[in-house]
Design an enzyme around this catalytic site. Structure first.
Site, mmCIF file in Angstrom:
data_model
loop_
_atom_site.group_PDB
_atom_site.id
_atom_site.type_symbol
_atom_site.label_atom_id
_atom_site.label_comp_id
_atom_site.label_asym_id
_atom_site.label_seq_id
_atom_site.Cartn_x
_atom_site.Cartn_y
_atom_site.Cartn_z
ATOM 1 N N GLY A 33 0.831 -1.210 0.000
ATOM 2 C CA GLY A 33 0.000 0.000 0.000
ATOM 3 C C GLY A 33 0.859 1.251 0.000
ATOM 4 O O GLY A 33 0.565 2.220 0.710
ATOM 5 N N ASN A 111 1.565 -2.331 5.474
ATOM 6 C CA ASN A 111 0.820 -1.093 5.678
ATOM 7 C C ASN A 111 -0.571 -1.101 5.036
ATOM 8 O O ASN A 111 -1.477 -0.431 5.530
ATOM 9 C CB ASN A 111 1.655 0.072 5.097
ATOM 10 N N TYR A 176 -12.623 -3.687 11.880
ATOM 11 C CA TYR A 176 -11.295 -3.044 11.826
ATOM 12 C C TYR A 176 -10.550 -3.238 13.154
ATOM 13 O O TYR A 176 -9.360 -3.559 13.169
ATOM 14 C CB TYR A 176 -11.510 -1.561 11.526
ATOM 15 N N ALA A 178 -10.940 -5.616 15.388
ATOM 16 C CA ALA A 178 -10.526 -7.020 15.549
ATOM 17 C C ALA A 178 -9.312 -7.313 14.683
ATOM 18 O O ALA A 178 -8.360 -7.981 15.124
ATOM 19 C CB ALA A 178 -11.688 -7.941 15.181
ATOM 20 N N ALA A 179 -9.315 -6.804 13.451
ATOM 21 C CA ALA A 179 -8.173 -7.053 12.549
ATOM 22 C C ALA A 179 -6.901 -6.407 13.097
ATOM 23 O O ALA A 179 -5.827 -7.027 13.119
ATOM 24 C CB ALA A 179 -8.489 -6.503 11.156
ATOM 25 N N LYS A 180 -7.020 -5.170 13.565
ATOM 26 C CA LYS A 180 -5.814 -4.452 14.023
ATOM 27 C C LYS A 180 -5.310 -5.013 15.360
ATOM 28 O O LYS A 180 -4.105 -5.000 15.616
ATOM 29 C CB LYS A 180 -6.111 -2.952 14.132
HETATM 30 N N1 LIG Z 1 -5.338 7.194 8.399
HETATM 31 C C1 LIG Z 1 -5.432 6.867 9.680
HETATM 32 O O1 LIG Z 1 -5.937 7.651 10.508
HETATM 33 C C2 LIG Z 1 -4.903 5.555 10.190
HETATM 34 C C3 LIG Z 1 -4.839 5.359 11.568
HETATM 35 C C4 LIG Z 1 -4.342 4.154 12.070
HETATM 36 C C5 LIG Z 1 -3.920 3.183 11.191
HETATM 37 N N2 LIG Z 1 -3.998 3.397 9.844
HETATM 38 C C6 LIG Z 1 -3.525 2.316 8.982
HETATM 39 O O2 LIG Z 1 -2.515 2.806 8.135
HETATM 40 C C7 LIG Z 1 -2.493 2.061 6.927
HETATM 41 C C8 LIG Z 1 -2.528 3.018 5.749
HETATM 42 O O3 LIG Z 1 -3.748 3.762 5.783
HETATM 43 P P1 LIG Z 1 -3.933 5.173 5.061
HETATM 44 O O4 LIG Z 1 -4.599 6.059 6.022
HETATM 45 O O5 LIG Z 1 -2.683 5.602 4.401
HETATM 46 O O6 LIG Z 1 -5.042 4.753 3.990
HETATM 47 P P2 LIG Z 1 -5.150 5.025 2.403
HETATM 48 O O7 LIG Z 1 -4.641 6.378 2.059
HETATM 49 O O8 LIG Z 1 -6.546 4.654 2.071
HETATM 50 O O9 LIG Z 1 -4.129 3.939 1.790
HETATM 51 C C9 LIG Z 1 -4.408 2.584 1.919
HETATM 52 C C10 LIG Z 1 -3.371 1.800 1.128
HETATM 53 O O10 LIG Z 1 -3.716 0.404 1.196
HETATM 54 C C11 LIG Z 1 -3.757 -0.137 -0.129
HETATM 55 N N3 LIG Z 1 -4.771 -1.175 -0.255
HETATM 56 C C12 LIG Z 1 -6.086 -1.104 0.109
HETATM 57 N N4 LIG Z 1 -6.716 -2.256 -0.230
HETATM 58 C C13 LIG Z 1 -5.780 -3.064 -0.799
HETATM 59 C C14 LIG Z 1 -5.826 -4.376 -1.354
HETATM 60 N N5 LIG Z 1 -6.960 -5.101 -1.391
HETATM 61 N N6 LIG Z 1 -4.679 -4.892 -1.850
HETATM 62 C C15 LIG Z 1 -3.524 -4.179 -1.822
HETATM 63 N N7 LIG Z 1 -3.440 -2.931 -1.328
HETATM 64 C C16 LIG Z 1 -4.557 -2.376 -0.819
HETATM 65 C C17 LIG Z 1 -4.133 1.045 -1.004
HETATM 66 O O11 LIG Z 1 -3.732 0.761 -2.353
HETATM 67 P P3 LIG Z 1 -4.406 1.536 -3.608
HETATM 68 O O12 LIG Z 1 -4.467 2.984 -3.223
HETATM 69 O O13 LIG Z 1 -3.454 1.272 -4.713
HETATM 70 O O14 LIG Z 1 -5.746 0.914 -3.811
HETATM 71 C C18 LIG Z 1 -3.374 2.180 -0.343
HETATM 72 O O15 LIG Z 1 -2.052 2.234 -0.818
HETATM 73 C C19 LIG Z 1 -3.704 1.122 6.990
HETATM 74 O O16 LIG Z 1 -3.293 -0.145 7.438
HETATM 75 C C20 LIG Z 1 -4.583 1.781 8.034
HETATM 76 O O17 LIG Z 1 -5.444 0.861 8.649
HETATM 77 C C21 LIG Z 1 -4.473 4.559 9.324
#
Ligand SMILES: NC(=O)c1ccc[n+]([C@@H]2O[C@H](COP(=O)([O-])OP(=O)(O)OC[C@H]3O[C@@H](n4cnc5c(N)ncnc54)[C@H](OP(=O)(O)O)[C@@H]3O)[C@@H](O)[C@H]2O)c1
Length: 269
Positions: A33, A111, A176, A178-180
């Site tokens: 990601g 990620n 979410y 449960a997964a995290k």
């Molecule tokens: N934003 C927050 O507040 C926050 C807080 C805590 C934890 N997180 C965690 O941080 C990580 C990144 O989140 P983010 O906020 O940066 O979200 P984001 O901007 O939506 O990015 C999510 C990334 O995951 C990839 N992805 C989603 N579904 C996928 C799939 N089926 N196969 C392969 N790749 C996939 C996306 O790829 P594409 O764009 O190419 O589809 C994208 O690169 C996640 O694990 C999220 O749970 C985020």
């Protein structure tokens, strides 16, 4: 020091501090990601410390190409690979393609993640399974493609992106959360199993970060988040990337099985 070995006893404290080694030169990282949001910031941060960086994408591969170009502009090698992390056979295909161009992945950042929020009463089995498949089984599928090669080489870093929601729960986020939480338990188990093989496994638990994911949070809920965050703002993706870079670096050689909160003080344990 590019191993998990004990720092030389001949170094006094001053010498040890002076040689603090953030450098990732000679290392290769894979960030799932990496096309946008936090993953993009992590990929750029690791590259700026000298690593070659492969990234994966799913629906945003045109953004991944831009990230790849930015990394190449820093003089590092990079390539992007499309896959659906929810499908183990697709992950195996991606891993074979990555390994052909980057034979040794030293740093793996799990990620990629999604949300499908709904109150428990309205949550369907599809929403539950979809989030578990990407956010937890995805981490399992990618990790098992790379971790044993790290162990064979005697050096590796795995950093899993969990969430504050995996620690504290989240309204409307049973799937979410449960997964995290599962990612945290997986992290600790892998840390135990690989500690003597030179591979450290840690997790980051971000609070709320300014990305596409949080852009979907309704305004009233976001107001409440800000009120509950002592620092009073969302994190920038690069602030999560800084923590990943530290845990990936030779400096973090004695840290494993740790969950590093990067949450602006929202949850203090
Ligand atoms: N934003 C927050 O507040 C926050 C807080 C805590 C934890 N997180 C965690 O941080 C990580 C990144 O989140 P983010 O906020 O940066 O979200 P984001 O901007 O939506 O990015 C999510 C990334 O995951 C990839 N992805 C989603 N579904 C996928 C799939 N089926 N196969 C392969 N790749 C996939 C996306 O790829 P594409 O764009 O190419 O589809 C994208 O690169 C996640 O694990 C999220 O749970 C985020």
């Amino acid at each position: 020091m590019h191993t998990n070995e004990i720092p030389s006893p001949e170094l006094n404290n001053t010498e040890f501090v002076r040689m603090m080694d953030w450098s990732l030169h000679g290392k290769t990282a894979l960030v799932t990601g990496g096309s946008r949001g936090i993953g993009r910031a992590i990929a750029l941060s690791l590259a700026s410390l000298g690593a070659d960086v492969a990234i994966t994408c799913y629906t945003g591969c045109k953004f991944a190409t831009d990230v790849q170009a930015e990394i190449q502009d820093m003089g590092r090698r990079s390539a992007s690979y499309s896959h659906d992390i929810a499908k183990p056979e697709d992950v195996e295909r991606m891993a074979r393609e990555v390994s052909m161009a980057f034979p040794s992945i030293d740093i793996l950042v799990n990620n990629a993640g999604i949300t499908r929020d709904r109150s428990f009463k309205k949550m369907t089995l599809d929403m539950w399974q979809g989030v578990l498949a990407v956010n937890l089984t995805g981490v399992f599928s990618v990790t098992r493609c790379f971790i044993d090669a790290m162990a064979d080489r005697g050096w590796g870093r795995i950093v899993n992106i969990s969430s504050i929601i995996g620690e504290a729960g989240g309204f409307g986020q049973a799937n979410y959360a449960a997964a995290k939480a599962g990612v945290i338990a997986l992290t600790k188990t892998l840390a135990l199993e690989y500690a003597r093989k030179g591979v450290t496994v840690n997790a980051i638990a971000p609070g709320f970060v300014s990305t596409r994911m949080t852009a979907e949070v309704p305004e009233r809920a976001m107001q409440s988040v800000l009120e509950r965050t002592p620092i009073g703002r969302l994190a920038e993706p690069r602030e999560i990337a800084a923590a990943v870079s530290f845990l990936s670096s030779p400096l973090a050689s004695y840290i494993t099985g740790h969950v590093l909160d990067v949450n602006g003080g929202m949850l203090m344990r």
